[in-house]
Every structure is written in structure tokens, then in C-alpha cells.
Design an enzyme around this catalytic site. Structure first.
Site, PDB file in Angstrom:
ATOM      1  N   HIS A   1       0.989  -1.326   0.023  1.00 57.04           N
ATOM      2  CA  HIS A   1      -0.172  -0.074   0.030  1.00 57.04           C
ATOM      3  C   HIS A   1       1.041   1.159   0.038  1.00 57.04           C
ATOM      4  O   HIS A   1       1.880   1.402   0.596  1.00 57.04           O
ATOM      5  CB  HIS A   1      -0.867   0.127   1.119  1.00 57.04           C
ATOM      6  CG  HIS A   1      -0.432  -0.036   2.529  1.00 57.04           C
ATOM      7  ND1 HIS A   1      -0.373   1.215   3.109  1.00 57.04           N
ATOM      8  CD2 HIS A   1      -0.054  -0.902   3.357  1.00 57.04           C
ATOM      9  CE1 HIS A   1       0.592   0.939   4.570  1.00 57.04           C
ATOM     10  NE2 HIS A   1       0.509  -0.352   4.455  1.00 57.04           N
TER      11      HIS A   1
ATOM     12  N   ASP B   1       6.390   2.071   6.133  1.00 61.22           N
ATOM     13  CA  ASP B   1       5.146   1.314   6.156  1.00 61.22           C
ATOM     14  C   ASP B   1       4.157   2.324   5.236  1.00 61.22           C
ATOM     15  O   ASP B   1       3.622   3.088   5.560  1.00 61.22           O
ATOM     16  CB  ASP B   1       4.574   1.304   7.541  1.00 61.22           C
ATOM     17  CG  ASP B   1       3.105   0.501   7.548  1.00 61.22           C
ATOM     18  OD1 ASP B   1       2.576  -0.040   6.488  1.00 61.22           O
ATOM     19  OD2 ASP B   1       2.468   0.689   8.496  1.00 61.22           O
TER      20      ASP B   1
ATOM     21  N   GLU C   1      -5.298   1.166   2.804  1.00 67.40           N
ATOM     22  CA  GLU C   1      -4.789   0.012   4.024  1.00 67.40           C
ATOM     23  C   GLU C   1      -4.639   0.652   5.191  1.00 67.40           C
ATOM     24  O   GLU C   1      -5.413  -0.123   6.253  1.00 67.40           O
ATOM     25  CB  GLU C   1      -3.410  -0.410   3.694  1.00 67.40           C
ATOM     26  CG  GLU C   1      -3.302  -1.830   4.332  1.00 67.40           C
ATOM     27  CD  GLU C   1      -2.654  -1.625   5.948  1.00 67.40           C
ATOM     28  OE1 GLU C   1      -2.594  -2.811   6.385  1.00 67.40           O
ATOM     29  OE2 GLU C   1      -2.215  -0.556   5.990  1.00 67.40           O
TER      30      GLU C   1
ATOM     31  N   ASP D   1       4.169  -6.420   3.493  1.00 67.30           N
ATOM     32  CA  ASP D   1       3.935  -5.041   4.421  1.00 67.30           C
ATOM     33  C   ASP D   1       5.043  -5.116   5.420  1.00 67.30           C
ATOM     34  O   ASP D   1       5.711  -6.256   5.569  1.00 67.30           O
ATOM     35  CB  ASP D   1       2.478  -5.013   4.751  1.00 67.30           C
ATOM     36  CG  ASP D   1       2.048  -3.772   5.537  1.00 67.30           C
ATOM     37  OD1 ASP D   1       2.884  -2.794   5.528  1.00 67.30           O
ATOM     38  OD2 ASP D   1       1.001  -3.392   5.278  1.00 67.30           O
TER      39      ASP D   1
ATOM     40  N   HIS E   1       5.012   3.208  12.744  1.00 72.84           N
ATOM     41  CA  HIS E   1       3.972   4.278  13.060  1.00 72.84           C
ATOM     42  C   HIS E   1       4.416   5.344  13.977  1.00 72.84           C
ATOM     43  O   HIS E   1       3.791   5.830  14.760  1.00 72.84           O
ATOM     44  CB  HIS E   1       2.530   3.587  13.712  1.00 72.84           C
ATOM     45  CG  HIS E   1       1.832   3.107  12.312  1.00 72.84           C
ATOM     46  ND1 HIS E   1       0.385   2.612  12.666  1.00 72.84           N
ATOM     47  CD2 HIS E   1       2.139   2.574  11.034  1.00 72.84           C
ATOM     48  CE1 HIS E   1       0.098   2.162  11.360  1.00 72.84           C
ATOM     49  NE2 HIS E   1       0.895   1.967  10.636  1.00 72.84           N
TER      50      HIS E   1
HETATM   51 ZN   LIG Z   1       1.265  -1.144   6.496  1.00 70.91          ZN
END
Ligand SMILES: [Zn+2]
Length: 348
Positions: A73, A190, A224, A245, A325
Site C-alpha cells: 500500500h 510502512d 490500507e 507489508d 507508525h
Molecule cells: Zn502497512
């Protein structure tokens, strides 16, 4: 695979460009366009967009009795303007799952509805230590006390509206890309790192004139981070889906920044054992070192397709990413290994 060359410089070039292309979920069209432009160089691929805005790449294989798909993604964490405050500053509504402290102090760009962009930074409302003392360290960061300070002369809601900013405008966090000693440090590795691995695999096979073993679909997904990216876009005849991922690194995890990883279970439960076993065999066959891991707070586009009713085997692979994240980092070794694994899967 010996005759196949993975061009690491090309991976890095593509990745840095993609990282520097803002693409918060819901506003990922520029990253889709960037990826589409790179893949247009390969005449064997057919490219189209879903109505939802994802990029679907169709790659004819040597056989078509068990078509396959891989997905990664381009959408990332980000925010939308929730409220224009009487001070002229902005309250935000999060896109995707992250903690406010992970973006505190970060630069950002507000994409005003009519096309203007306004720069700013994300700060705690009571930001100055000299004014607010201990509160600066002790306040729990939440939607109410975090704000955007715009780099424009605005002291009122009207001033900010005059800049073209409205509720619902998208906000992208600065990626701050840096490459040092083989490390790639940036927000949003990510999942842009894995999109780069997919493109690198296409390039390596195409340059060598090698077709994938089966008809293969690559879904570059754009929703996503909010859980439904790959819910649409996978053709119904596809029998297997490999979600590419990032692997999450931290205490108690086997994943690290130097390895590619097989994710066998996450918040959505176990992945498909048979397909995971085949990926292990392929990695062993090509001497690709890999980790196997389980993620406690994680979901993937593979599960999004399962939940949408996709009747396929789903597995998850990807490079280890530290501080996911948050301000993320990985190493080129993990990106190369992930690309090798994708290639091994494609040709077997
Ligand atoms: Zn991801």
C-alpha cells in the site's frame, strides 16, 4: 535467481521519491501516479485504476491455472482538519492508528480544498516550557490538545479561512527521509518500502526477460491504513495473495531491520499455513535468511481481502521496520531480501 540482478540504487531512488510524495489515506493519488509512472516502463504489464483509486497491475505468466496476487500500500498515516480554532490554529482528526506524541514537533503540509498548500507544524497547544512549565512534559497528548501552527500570519478563524483552509482538508506529515550506512530512516516506510520491493522485483524479472510462473496481479492499495485497502481490486480468479507489508520490530519480536520476515499471525489471527510453508521453502531454496514473527497490534490488506470475502490463501512477508507508525527505519539488507523473496515466489 543467480542471473537476476537487483539494482539497489534503483530501489533507493524509487523509494526516496515515493517517500517524498505525500499520500495520507484518502489523498494517495499522487503516490499512485508516481508508482504507475514507474511501472509504465515495463511493456508486459497492463495497468488500470479501480474506481476506489487503487492501481491494479496485470502481469501475464507462463501459466494461468492458479493466478496469484501480491499487494502493498502507498497510503500512509496522516490527518484531516477537524476544526479551525478561534486562534487560527487547526485541530486534527487522525487518519490511521498512531499516537500523537509520535508526530509532535513534526512539519506538515495542509492541502487546502482549492489546491493551495500551507506549511505548518504539529505541536502541543501548551508548547512552551517557559510559559507552561511541567504541563509540557506531563500532558497526555490527545485530539483536543494537539494543534497545527501554520506558517502564515493568522490569529483568527477568518485569517485561516482566507488561506483557503477548510474542515476536511488533508494533512501530510513530513517524511524526513535520510540514508546513512545502509539505513533508510523516514516516516511511512510502512508501506512504501514494500511498494519499492515490488517494483524492484518487476524490474529484475523484466530486465532478464523472465515471466512470472502464473498470471500475477499486483495491487497497489490506497486505503490500507484504515482497514479496507485490498477489500476490492483482486480479480476473483486469483488463488493466492501475498501481502507485502512491514514487519514490526520491538521487545519480544524476532523481526529486525536486517531481515525479511514471514508474519504468521497478527490481530486478525493466523495466515494461511500452506502458503506460508511454501514461502519458507522458497526462501530456503534461494538461501534468503528470514525471520518468522507474530504481531500483537497489526492488520494487513491480506486480511482486508479475507474479510471482504476473498477465497484465497493469504500470507504476509516484509522487511523489519523499527519504530513502526513512528519515525521509522529499516536497512537495505531487509529490502533486498524482501525483493529476492518476492522474485522467488513469482518464478516458482
Ligand atoms: Zn502497512
Amino acid at each position: 535467481m543467480a542471473e537476476l540482478t537487483i539494482n539497489v540504487d534503483k530501489i533507493v531512488d524509487f523509494l526516496v521519491g515515493l517517500l517524498n510524495t505525500p499520500s495520507p489515506t484518502g489523498f494517495a493519488h499522487q503516490a499512485i501516479e508516481y508508482t504507475e509512472a514507474a511501472l509504465r516502463a515495463f511493456p508486459a504489464l497492463r495497468l488500470h485504476r479501480t474506481r476506489k483509486g487503487a492501481l491494479v497491475v496485470t502481469w501475464p505468466g507462463q501459466s494461468n491455472d492458479a493466478p496469484r496476487a501480491l499487494t502493498a500500500h502507498v497510503d500512509t498515516l496522516g490527518a484531516m482538519v477537524k476544526e479551525i480554532k478561534s486562534s487560527g490554529r487547526l485541530k486534527l482528526s487522525k487518519l490511521g492508528g498512531f499516537a500523537w506524541n509520535t508526530v509532535e514537533g513534526e512539519g506538515c503540509t495542509v492541502f487546502a480544498a482549492k489546491g493551495e498548500t500551507v506549511r505548518g507544524s504539529i505541536l502541543l497547544e501548551k508548547a512552551s516550557s517557559h510559559v507552561y512549565g511541567k504541563v509540557v512534559g506531563e500532558a497526555v497528548r490527545d485530539d483536543e490538545n494537539m494543534e497545527v501552527r501554520l506558517d502564515a500570519q493568522t490569529v483568527s478563524k477568518e485569517d485561516t479561512e482566507a488561506l483557503g483552509i477548510r474542515v476536511g482538508d488533508f494533512v501530510a506529515f513530513d517524511p524526513r527521509v535520510e540514508l546513512t550506512n545502509g539505513f533508510v530512516r523516514s516516516r511511512h516506510l510502512d508501506d512504501k518500502a514494500c511498494v519499492a520491493c515490488l517494483v524492484a522485483a518487476v524490474k529484475a524479472l523484466s530486465d532478464a526477460g523472465v515471466q512470472p510462473a502464473q498470471d500475477t496481479t499486483l495491487l497497489i492499495s490506497n486505503y490500507e491504513e484504515v482497514g479496507h485497502g485490498a477489500a476490492a481490486g483482486i480479480p476473483p480468479e486469483v488463488t493466492e495473495l501475498v501481502a507485502v507489508d512491514m514487519a514490526a520490530v520491538g521487545d519480544g519480536q524476532t523481526s529486525d531491520e536486517y531481515h525479511t520476515t514471514l508474519g504468521v499471525k497478527d490481530s486478525g489471527g493466523p495466515y494461511h499455513h500452506g502458503l506460508s510453508q511454501r514461502l519458507r521453502q522458497i526462501a530456503d531454496q534461494y538461501g534468503i535468511p528470514y525471520m518468522v514473527d507474530i504481531y500483537p497490534y497489526y492488520g494487513s490488506d491480506g486480511e482486508a481481502y479475507w474479510r471482504a470475502g476473498g477465497d484465497v490463501a493469504v500470507a504476509l512477508i516484509g522487511p523489519g521496520v523499527d519504530a513502526s507508525h513512528n519515525y521509522e527505519r529499516t536497512h537495505l539488507e531487509a529490502l533486498v531480501a524482501t525483493t529476492q523473496w518476492i522474485i522467488g515466489y513469482l518464478i516458482n
